[in-house]
Design a protein around this motif. Structure first.
Motif, PDB file in Angstrom:
ATOM      1  N   LEU A   1       0.825  -1.209   0.000  1.00 25.34           N
ATOM      2  CA  LEU A   1       0.000   0.000   0.000  1.00 25.34           C
ATOM      3  C   LEU A   1       0.860   1.260   0.000  1.00 25.34           C
ATOM      4  O   LEU A   1       0.512   2.259  -0.639  1.00 25.34           O
ATOM      5  N   ILE A   2       1.971   1.212   0.699  1.00 26.29           N
ATOM      6  CA  ILE A   2       2.901   2.350   0.680  1.00 26.29           C
ATOM      7  C   ILE A   2       3.419   2.561  -0.739  1.00 26.29           C
ATOM      8  O   ILE A   2       3.497   3.693  -1.229  1.00 26.29           O
TER       9      ILE A   2
ATOM     10  N   LYS B   1       0.802   4.149  -2.801  1.00 27.68           N
ATOM     11  CA  LYS B   1       0.724   5.575  -2.469  1.00 27.68           C
ATOM     12  C   LYS B   1       1.871   6.338  -3.133  1.00 27.68           C
ATOM     13  O   LYS B   1       1.655   7.392  -3.741  1.00 27.68           O
ATOM     14  N   GLU B   2       3.079   5.802  -3.051  1.00 27.39           N
ATOM     15  CA  GLU B   2       4.250   6.474  -3.621  1.00 27.39           C
ATOM     16  C   GLU B   2       4.172   6.577  -5.150  1.00 27.39           C
ATOM     17  O   GLU B   2       4.681   7.526  -5.738  1.00 27.39           O
TER      18      GLU B   2
ATOM     19  N   ASN C   1       1.371   6.849  -6.741  1.00 25.07           N
ATOM     20  CA  ASN C   1       0.127   7.564  -7.058  1.00 25.07           C
ATOM     21  C   ASN C   1      -0.824   6.730  -7.910  1.00 25.07           C
ATOM     22  O   ASN C   1      -1.446   7.231  -8.836  1.00 25.07           O
TER      23      ASN C   1
ATOM     24  N   LYS D   1      -4.658   9.487  -2.714  1.00 27.97           N
ATOM     25  CA  LYS D   1      -3.927   9.404  -1.449  1.00 27.97           C
ATOM     26  C   LYS D   1      -4.830   9.085  -0.259  1.00 27.97           C
ATOM     27  O   LYS D   1      -4.476   8.270   0.593  1.00 27.97           O
ATOM     28  N   GLU D   2      -6.013   9.706  -0.198  1.00 28.35           N
ATOM     29  CA  GLU D   2      -6.890   9.495   0.957  1.00 28.35           C
ATOM     30  C   GLU D   2      -7.373   8.045   1.053  1.00 28.35           C
ATOM     31  O   GLU D   2      -7.519   7.509   2.155  1.00 28.35           O
ATOM     32  N   LYS D   3      -7.601   7.398  -0.085  1.00 23.69           N
ATOM     33  CA  LYS D   3      -8.009   5.989  -0.053  1.00 23.69           C
ATOM     34  C   LYS D   3      -6.875   5.118   0.480  1.00 23.69           C
ATOM     35  O   LYS D   3      -7.100   4.211   1.283  1.00 23.69           O
ATOM     36  N   THR D   4      -5.683   5.397   0.014  1.00 28.22           N
ATOM     37  CA  THR D   4      -4.531   4.613   0.449  1.00 28.22           C
ATOM     38  C   THR D   4      -4.273   4.807   1.933  1.00 28.22           C
ATOM     39  O   THR D   4      -4.009   3.841   2.657  1.00 28.22           O
ATOM     40  N   ILE D   5      -4.380   6.024   2.409  1.00 30.18           N
ATOM     41  CA  ILE D   5      -4.143   6.302   3.831  1.00 30.18           C
ATOM     42  C   ILE D   5      -5.197   5.607   4.690  1.00 30.18           C
ATOM     43  O   ILE D   5      -4.875   5.038   5.742  1.00 30.18           O
TER      44      ILE D   5
END
Length: 116
Positions: free
Chosen positions: A80-81, A84-85, A87, A91-95
């Protein structure tokens, strides 16, 4: 033997796996046999190992399978990181997913310590 379906961290890991499958539909098909495949396997491995361990012959074996589930949770966190990195998702879904993975990790770790 434990009733895994009553374990909150198993229930939450089922929801997490379902959400992973849903968000994977948003990731480019270029990643279908790479990251998407890997992230789905990691997500499914968490509740699967909790369930398998609960049916084993005692707490020592259950603890072993909880360790595997915990490892899969950390693997999922790493993937997941990376998402996120790169893209690959908003971002909000990944967080949100990362926060849920972290909470499940804490719950499994706590249960493992109480199981000993």
């Amino acid at each position: 033997m434990h009733n895994f379906e009553k374990l909150i961290f198993w229930q939450r890991s089922i929801v997490l796996a379902k959400n992973i499958y849903i968000i994977c539909k948003e990731i480019s098909n270029d990643e279908k046999y790479g990251l998407i495949s890997q992230i789905k396997r990691s997500a499914v491995s968490i509740p699967s190992n909790i369930a398998e361990g609960s049916g084993r012959n005692g707490n020592k074996e259950f603890n072993h399978f909880l360790s595997i589930a915990l490892g899969s949770a950390f693997e999922l966190q790493t993937q997941l990181i990376l998402i996120k990195e790169l893209n690959l998702l908003p971002k909000e879904k990944t967080i949100t997913l990362l926060n849920e993975v972290s909470e499940i990790q804490r719950m499994i770790y706590s249960f493992k310590n109480n199981l000993k």
